[in-house]
Write an enzyme that holds these catalytic residues in place. Structure first.
Site, PDB file in Angstrom:
ATOM      1  N   SER A 129     103.102   0.387  40.677  1.00  0.00           N
ATOM      2  CA  SER A 129     102.612  -1.014  40.766  1.00  0.00           C
ATOM      3  C   SER A 129     103.897  -1.868  41.117  1.00  0.00           C
ATOM      4  O   SER A 129     104.599  -1.839  40.041  1.00  0.00           O
ATOM      5  CB  SER A 129     101.764  -1.318  39.669  1.00  0.00           C
ATOM      6  N   LYS A 154     100.950   0.473  45.198  1.00  0.00           N
ATOM      7  CA  LYS A 154     100.189  -0.796  45.006  1.00  0.00           C
ATOM      8  C   LYS A 154     101.083  -1.899  44.846  1.00  0.00           C
ATOM      9  O   LYS A 154     102.230  -1.968  44.226  1.00  0.00           O
ATOM     10  CB  LYS A 154      99.440  -0.605  43.588  1.00  0.00           C
ATOM     11  N   LYS A 156     101.482  -6.256  44.587  1.00  0.00           N
ATOM     12  CA  LYS A 156     100.807  -7.384  43.891  1.00  0.00           C
ATOM     13  C   LYS A 156     100.801  -8.339  44.919  1.00  0.00           C
ATOM     14  O   LYS A 156     101.859  -8.639  45.620  1.00  0.00           O
ATOM     15  CB  LYS A 156     101.550  -7.978  42.881  1.00  0.00           C
ATOM     16  N   ASP A 181      96.830  -5.515  44.524  1.00  0.00           N
ATOM     17  CA  ASP A 181      96.323  -6.333  43.425  1.00  0.00           C
ATOM     18  C   ASP A 181      96.475  -7.675  43.559  1.00  0.00           C
ATOM     19  O   ASP A 181      97.468  -8.016  43.413  1.00  0.00           O
ATOM     20  CB  ASP A 181      96.935  -5.556  42.309  1.00  0.00           C
ATOM     21  N   GLU A 206      92.250  -4.697  44.722  1.00  0.00           N
ATOM     22  CA  GLU A 206      92.079  -4.765  43.374  1.00  0.00           C
ATOM     23  C   GLU A 206      91.904  -6.452  42.689  1.00  0.00           C
ATOM     24  O   GLU A 206      92.837  -7.012  43.127  1.00  0.00           O
ATOM     25  CB  GLU A 206      92.945  -4.256  42.300  1.00  0.00           C
ATOM     26  N   ASP A 231      89.342  -4.460  37.796  1.00  0.00           N
ATOM     27  CA  ASP A 231      90.323  -4.299  36.820  1.00  0.00           C
ATOM     28  C   ASP A 231      89.962  -5.122  35.794  1.00  0.00           C
ATOM     29  O   ASP A 231      89.094  -4.798  34.856  1.00  0.00           O
ATOM     30  CB  ASP A 231      91.882  -4.476  37.031  1.00  0.00           C
ATOM     31  N   LYS A 255      91.432   0.772  31.993  1.00  0.00           N
ATOM     32  CA  LYS A 255      92.754   0.521  30.880  1.00  0.00           C
ATOM     33  C   LYS A 255      91.928   0.941  29.472  1.00  0.00           C
ATOM     34  O   LYS A 255      91.179  -0.092  29.201  1.00  0.00           O
ATOM     35  CB  LYS A 255      93.424  -0.842  30.970  1.00  0.00           C
ATOM     36  N   GLY A 283      97.582   0.503  33.813  1.00  0.00           N
ATOM     37  CA  GLY A 283      98.757   0.243  32.610  1.00  0.00           C
ATOM     38  C   GLY A 283      98.943  -1.089  32.451  1.00  0.00           C
ATOM     39  O   GLY A 283      98.366  -1.919  33.378  1.00  0.00           O
TER      40      GLY A 283
HETATM   41  O1  OSB Z   1      96.718  -5.646  37.041  1.00  0.00           O
HETATM   42  O2  OSB Z   1      97.204  -3.659  36.453  1.00  0.00           O
HETATM   43  C1  OSB Z   1      97.193  -5.073  36.203  1.00  0.00           C
HETATM   44  C2  OSB Z   1     100.505  -5.249  34.308  1.00  0.00           C
HETATM   45  C3  OSB Z   1     100.620  -6.112  33.473  1.00  0.00           C
HETATM   46  C4  OSB Z   1      99.032  -6.860  33.616  1.00  0.00           C
HETATM   47  C5  OSB Z   1      98.395  -6.574  34.523  1.00  0.00           C
HETATM   48  C6  OSB Z   1      98.484  -5.409  35.645  1.00  0.00           C
HETATM   49  C7  OSB Z   1      99.901  -4.881  35.137  1.00  0.00           C
HETATM   50  C8  OSB Z   1     100.280  -3.808  36.265  1.00  0.00           C
HETATM   51  C9  OSB Z   1     101.478  -2.697  35.721  1.00  0.00           C
HETATM   52  O3  OSB Z   1      99.711  -3.506  37.581  1.00  0.00           O
HETATM   53  C10 OSB Z   1     100.696  -1.317  35.824  1.00  0.00           C
HETATM   54  C11 OSB Z   1     101.676  -0.603  35.118  1.00  0.00           C
HETATM   55  O4  OSB Z   1     101.748  -0.819  33.729  1.00  0.00           O
HETATM   56  O5  OSB Z   1     102.601   0.095  35.735  1.00  0.00           O
HETATM   57 MG    MG Z   2      95.187  -4.755  38.007  1.00  0.00          MG
END
Ligand code: OSB
Ligand code: MG
Length: 361
Positions: A129, A154, A156, A181, A206, A231, A255, A283
């Site tokens: 991510s 992935k 953001k 995402d 996402e 999510d 999660k 995560g």
């Molecule tokens: O949206 O998945 C999410 C981290 C903090 C809060 C929300 C998200 C995330 C991540 C990180 O995408 C995923 C990871 O732990 O590598």
């Molecule tokens: Mg997410």
């Protein structure tokens, strides 16, 4: 004794999403100790309620005022859930203690957590991510990630930083397994922009809309080809069933710390698979404690897509656990020791501790 330690760990690099930029992982670690067993868990909350309404303060409030009275180390996770159900919401607080019971129970049986859960493949498939930065930086990170063996990329996105970054990645890397995402950055007014994303052939988009807007996701799902992954919306088993029955979702990011723990996670995973919905484990930048729970669950045969749980070193130069994960050919294996299989580096924990103390004797 049940105690907690609130730690602040610097991240190797800042992590920028549509809801903010994280420079540290501020985690609450729960610890249970009796004569024989030492168990650990982690709340997935942050200091700020930007990802969800829960944050580290509300977790401590709910644990101290309600959950500490309910929690006993002898109980089955389901019993804990039953007793905790009179408290509305706060599944991140509940999840932290529910998961602690999974560590305690699997340690009592002397089994690694992933074997205790059952139906495991024995390894987790790993995706990365990538937080938002400049297009050049992200292209460089994608190149490195593919070289390291990550099985899915992935990125953001947010309004004004979506089509640009996705075009750049597709141009440079072709048809790699790619997803995006949005962390709730769009609204129903943005469906035309989101329709443009179809041309990138993403594995899924996402959480494009606010977490409460299940109906909006169902409407969007009819308008675009790209599968919809939820999510933040999946805060409980009921929310998952609602999303599935509303035909608002193709893929669910579980999660365990967000849905109230492992029992609810497995329940949601089974319901999702029964309806042809793909499942992967996400995560929240967890320390080695939460990371071990995620990897154990991500090794379940109910999981159908690569998750977000990277090796610890992607996020931390030094972690609070003595044992850390390594990735090989895009897979991570859970530890073979009993329970979550990690021990705490107490010296480092104390160094990074902001506050701590006992909760129940
Ligand atoms: O949206 O998945 C999410 C981290 C903090 C809060 C929300 C998200 C995330 C991540 C990180 O995408 C995923 C990871 O732990 O590598
Ligand atoms: Mg997410």
């Amino acid at each position: 004794m049940l105690s907690y330690s609130k730690v602040s760990l610097p991240l190797v690099r800042k992590f920028k999403t549509s809801f903010g930029t994280q420079l540290t992982r501020d985690a609450i670690i729960f610890m249970y100790q009796d004569g024989e067993i030492e168990a650990f868990s982690e709340a997935v909350t942050d200091d700020d309620p930007f990802y969800s309404y829960e944050d580290n303060s509300t977790v401590m409030y709910i644990v101290r005022k309600y959950l500490a009275d309910i929690f006993t180390p002898e109980m089955e996770p389901e019993k804990f859930n039953e007793k905790a159900s009179k408290i509305r919401g706060h599944n991140m607080a509940k999840g932290a203690l529910e998961m602690l019971l999974w560590d305690i129970n699997s340690k009592r049986e002397g089994k690694p957590l992933y074997r205790f859960i059952g139906k495991s493949r024995g390894y987790a498939e790993v995706g990365i991510s990538i937080g938002m930065s400049s297009i050049d930086d992200e292209i460089e990170t994608v190149a490195q990630s593919l070289k390291m063996g990550y099985r899915r990329i992935k990125v953001k996105i947010e309004k004004g930083f979506d089509v640009q970054i996705l075009s750049a990645i597709r141009e440079k890397f072709g048809n790699i397994p790619l997803s995006a995402d949005a962390n709730q950055a769009y609204s129903r007014e943005d469906f035309d922009t989101l329709k443009e994303i179809d041309k990138f052939n993403l594995l899924y988009l996402e959480q494009p809309l606010p977490l409460e807007d299940i109906r909006g996701h169902a409407l969007l799902r009819k308008k675009i080809e790209t599968p919809i992954c939820l999510d933040e919306s999946i805060i409980s088993t009921e929310a998952a069933v609602n999303a599935i029955e509303s035909e608002a979702v193709d893929v669910i990011n579980i999660k365990p710390g967000r849905v109230g723990g492992f029992h609810n996670s497995i329940d949601i995973m089974e319901k999702a698979r029964g309806n042809g919905i793909d499942v992967w484990i996400g995560g929240m930048l967890e320390t080695g404690v939460g990371r071990s729970y995620n990897i154990s669950l991500a090794s379940s045969s109910l999981v159908t897509m690569a998750g977000d749980t990277s090796p610890n070193s992607r996020y931390f130069n030094e972690d609070i656990t003595n044992e850390t994960f390594t990735m090989q050919d895009g897979i991570i294996k859970p530890f073979e020791r009993a329970g979550i299989g990690v021990s705490i580096n107490l010296k480092f924990l104390k160094k990074m501790e902001k506050e701590g103390g006992r909760i129940i004797d």
